[in-house]
Scaffold this motif. Structure first.
Motif, short mmCIF file in Angstrom:
data_model
loop_
_atom_site.label_atom_id
_atom_site.label_comp_id
_atom_site.label_asym_id
_atom_site.label_seq_id
_atom_site.Cartn_x
_atom_site.Cartn_y
_atom_site.Cartn_z
N UNK A 109 0.75 -2.44 -2.35
CA UNK A 109 0.11 -1.34 -3.49
C UNK A 109 -0.34 -0.26 -2.72
N UNK A 122 -2.84 2.44 -0.89
CA UNK A 122 -4.27 2.88 -0.87
C UNK A 122 -4.78 2.24 -2.15
N UNK A 123 -5.71 1.50 -1.98
CA UNK A 123 -6.39 0.62 -3.34
C UNK A 123 -7.24 1.61 -3.66
N UNK A 124 -7.30 2.27 -5.16
CA UNK A 124 -8.10 2.97 -5.51
C UNK A 124 -8.74 2.46 -6.91
N UNK A 125 -9.87 2.98 -7.25
CA UNK A 125 -10.78 2.61 -8.38
C UNK A 125 -9.83 2.63 -9.62
N UNK A 126 -9.08 3.66 -9.78
CA UNK A 126 -8.24 3.60 -11.06
C UNK A 126 -6.74 3.42 -10.40
N UNK A 127 -6.32 2.45 -11.31
CA UNK A 127 -4.65 2.19 -10.87
C UNK A 127 -3.70 3.51 -11.01
N UNK A 128 -4.11 4.40 -11.84
CA UNK A 128 -3.25 5.59 -11.99
C UNK A 128 -3.24 6.36 -10.68
N UNK A 129 -4.14 6.10 -9.62
CA UNK A 129 -3.98 6.77 -8.21
C UNK A 129 -3.38 5.71 -6.98
N UNK A 130 -3.21 4.79 -7.55
CA UNK A 130 -2.88 3.63 -6.42
C UNK A 130 -1.63 4.18 -5.81
N UNK A 131 -1.36 3.87 -4.66
CA UNK A 131 -0.31 4.07 -3.86
C UNK A 131 -0.64 5.02 -2.88
N UNK A 158 2.23 10.24 -11.16
CA UNK A 158 2.80 9.11 -10.47
C UNK A 158 2.46 9.27 -9.06
N UNK A 159 1.87 8.17 -8.45
CA UNK A 159 1.12 8.01 -7.26
C UNK A 159 1.98 6.84 -6.31
N UNK A 160 2.51 6.03 -7.09
CA UNK A 160 3.13 4.78 -6.69
C UNK A 160 4.67 4.70 -6.81
#
Lengths: 185, 374
Positions: free
Chosen positions: B160, B162-171, B226-228
């Motif tokens: 996944x 970098x794990x971020x608070x909001x999944x929209x920033x993941x990756x 998109x970040x992932x």
């Protein structure tokens, strides 16, 4: 234009474009506040208003992240995770969600150079629940992975939670806790 | 460490420096969202936990080679106005400024890197460059990130990212955004199709202050959603390509305006100058929109002796918190409108103004004295 929820005049217009699919939601002041639209909540915003048929598979039983106590319904409500471990706790349905949100479901970008040794699954869990006397994490180096037997128990625990065998889960959880080195402070 | 007054007194690197396509692209920013393992995200943590993380992380951040001798402040030590000044300079986010205990910001001496601690994520590392230069902004934050990563245990998952608070920033946790000045696309009513087209390819278009804000002053922010699933250089290359297209459209629209609608254009710019130069009451919105026209005039050589950086500084200085900081007290909206007008009147004294340009005559620096006797 009328509010999608009640009959009042809509003043808040929310448009989300995900993979070229545009969803528009029209709300009045009161409903937008009630639904928390004014705070930006990222994903799940439009979802909250869409008809049930549009929803993803996540409206199920209550799953709780055992690292931080965050619940699936909180996740659904605010669209954010409680802690890094939540991604493991709520991994069911995550792929579908991420597919709607991103170009892919697998990270292909930068990697921290020291992480490569970590198992290809989720990160080892770490006790850091918001308990009263939670010990401070170690100062610098990342914590070592838990011994393999704990990891195995954790996998069993995950399965137990998933299958709603809560008695087993409780037993496994206390077993794991007894194996964890007592972090005393 | 640097003091607030010192930080603010000097214009940031990106305010002075001209970068690629500076006539259309104001700034390029890249931010990385990063979190530490073993702590809940700031939005779901107790104050005690946020303070604990802050006390552990802040000294580490301050000692990074890029951040040394920079500015570092705990939010409990910062007044509302000062925080808002940082927002207006795009050094911290509005969301971060709204927080207090357990939060801090560290800014480098050149104001080109800022690290927010306990924003929505534990760290938001931001780099800002003038003009269209996302690659260089990324290079800076990438370096800082690599340093930080060797000192603190990041929450990272091989699948996944970098794990971020909001999944929209993941990756990648990366948001690359560009601030554009698009007056000609607005004047020629081409802006809506452009925004729609950009939205279709997965980029977000926002106003001056991000999410949900109006595009005041014809300023638009474009960023990736998109970040992932894509690597950082790919994301950046895609945005830069799109932006280059938008820049071309804007430049074409400007040329066309100058060619086909010169009288209308000169009228708009002349009015903008006249109001900014002589008004005594100016709202923020009016000032931003007029400064936008003046900037367009300067870029098209229709305003004599007008440096673009003067306008860009004004765009900052007329904002509410900057005015109040300058006055060293809180101001009512009415007082602000009057002080804003004082400021633009004074600053524009040094400009010759649009004067009268015979349509066919080539521009040769404008008239020597500001005679506006039409």
């Amino acid at each position: 234009m009328k509010c999608d929820v009640c009959e009042n005049e809509a003043t808040v217009f929310l448009t989300q474009i995900i993979n070229g699919q545009m969803t528009t939601v029209n709300l009045c002041e009161t409903c937008s506040k009630a639904k928390g639209v004014t705070e930006e909540t990222g994903f799940g915003l439009a979802e909250a208003f869409l008809s049930p048929s549009h929803r993803t598979e996540s409206d199920t039983m209550e799953i709780v992240c055992d690292a931080c106590g965050f619940t699936a319904s909180q996740l659904k409500k605010i669209g954010r995770m409680g802690c890094p471990e939540c991604y493991a706790a709520f991994r069911d349905g995550l792929d579908g969600l991420l597919r709607n949100m991103h170009k892919g479901t697998r990270h292909v970008g930068k990697r921290p150079s020291h992480i490569s040794a970590v198992a290809p699954q989720m990160l080892p869990r770490q006790r850091s629940a918001p308990l009263k006397d939670a010990p401070p994490p170690p100062p610098v180096a990342p914590p070592a992975a838990p011994p393999p037997d704990v990891a195995k128990l954790r996998a069993e625990l995950d399965l137990a939670v998933k299958e709603e065998r809560y008695e087993d889960a409780a037993r496994l959880k206390s077993e794991i806790e007894s194996l964890q080195p007592k972090a005393s402070k | 460490m640097m003091r607030f007054a010192t930080l603010i007194k000097n214009p940031a690197d990106w305010m002075k420096g001209a970068g690629p396509h500076s006539d259309v692209v104001m700034t390029s920013r890249v931010r990385l969202a990063r979190n530490l393992r073993g702590y809940p995200f700031p939005g779901f943590s107790q104050e005690r936990q946020r303070i604990e993380l802050l006390e552990r992380a802040r000294p580490v951040v301050e000692e990074l080679p890029e951040m040394r001798d920079g500015y570092s402040e705990d939010y409990t030590e910062l007044s509302k106005i000062r925080k808002q000044v940082l927002v207006e300079r795009h050094l911290v986010s509005r969301e971060h400024a709204a927080r207090s205990s357990g939060c801090a910001v560290v800014v480098d001496r050149k104001q080109s890197i800022s690290i927010m601690i306990n924003e929505e994520d534990h760290f938001r590392i931001q780099g800002i460059r003038p003009g269209l230069n996302l690659a260089s902004a990324f290079e800076v934050v990438d370096r800082v990130d690599t340093e930080l990563e060797s000192l603190l245990p990041y929450a990272f998952d091989p699948k996944l990212g970098y794990l971020t608070a909001c999944p929209t920033n993941l990756g990648t946790g990366m948001r690359a955004s560009v601030m554009l000045h698009l007056p000609a696309l607005v004047l020629t009513e081409q802006i809506n199709p452009v925004i729609k087209a950009i939205g279709k390819i997965g980029l977000a278009v926002r106003g001056l202050y991000g999410e949900g804000t109006e595009a005041l002053g014809n300023l638009f922010q474009i960023s990736n959603q998109h970040t992932l699933g894509e690597a950082e250089p790919e994301i950046i290359a895609q945005i830069e390509k799109v932006i280059e297209g938008v820049v071309r459209s804007e430049v074409t629209a400007r040329a066309k305006l100058k060619e086909d609608h010169q009288t209308m254009l000169q009228d708009q710019i002349g009015r903008a100058f006249a109001i900014l130069r002589y008004a005594h009451i100016l709202t923020s919105k009016e000032a931003l929109n007029l400064l936008s026209m003046l900037r367009l005039g300067a870029d098209l050589d229709l305003v004599g002796n007008c440096d673009r950086s003067l306008i860009d500084m004004l765009l900052l200085e007329i904002q509410p918190a900057h005015l109040q900081l300058n006055a060293a007290r809180e101001l009512s909206p009415e007082e602000r409108d009057s002080m804003r007008a004082d400021l633009t009147r004074t600053r524009l004294q040094s400009i010759d103004g649009p004067g009268s340009f015979p349509p066919s005559q080539s521009n040769n620096g404008g008239p020597a004295s500001p005679t506006n006797d039409e």
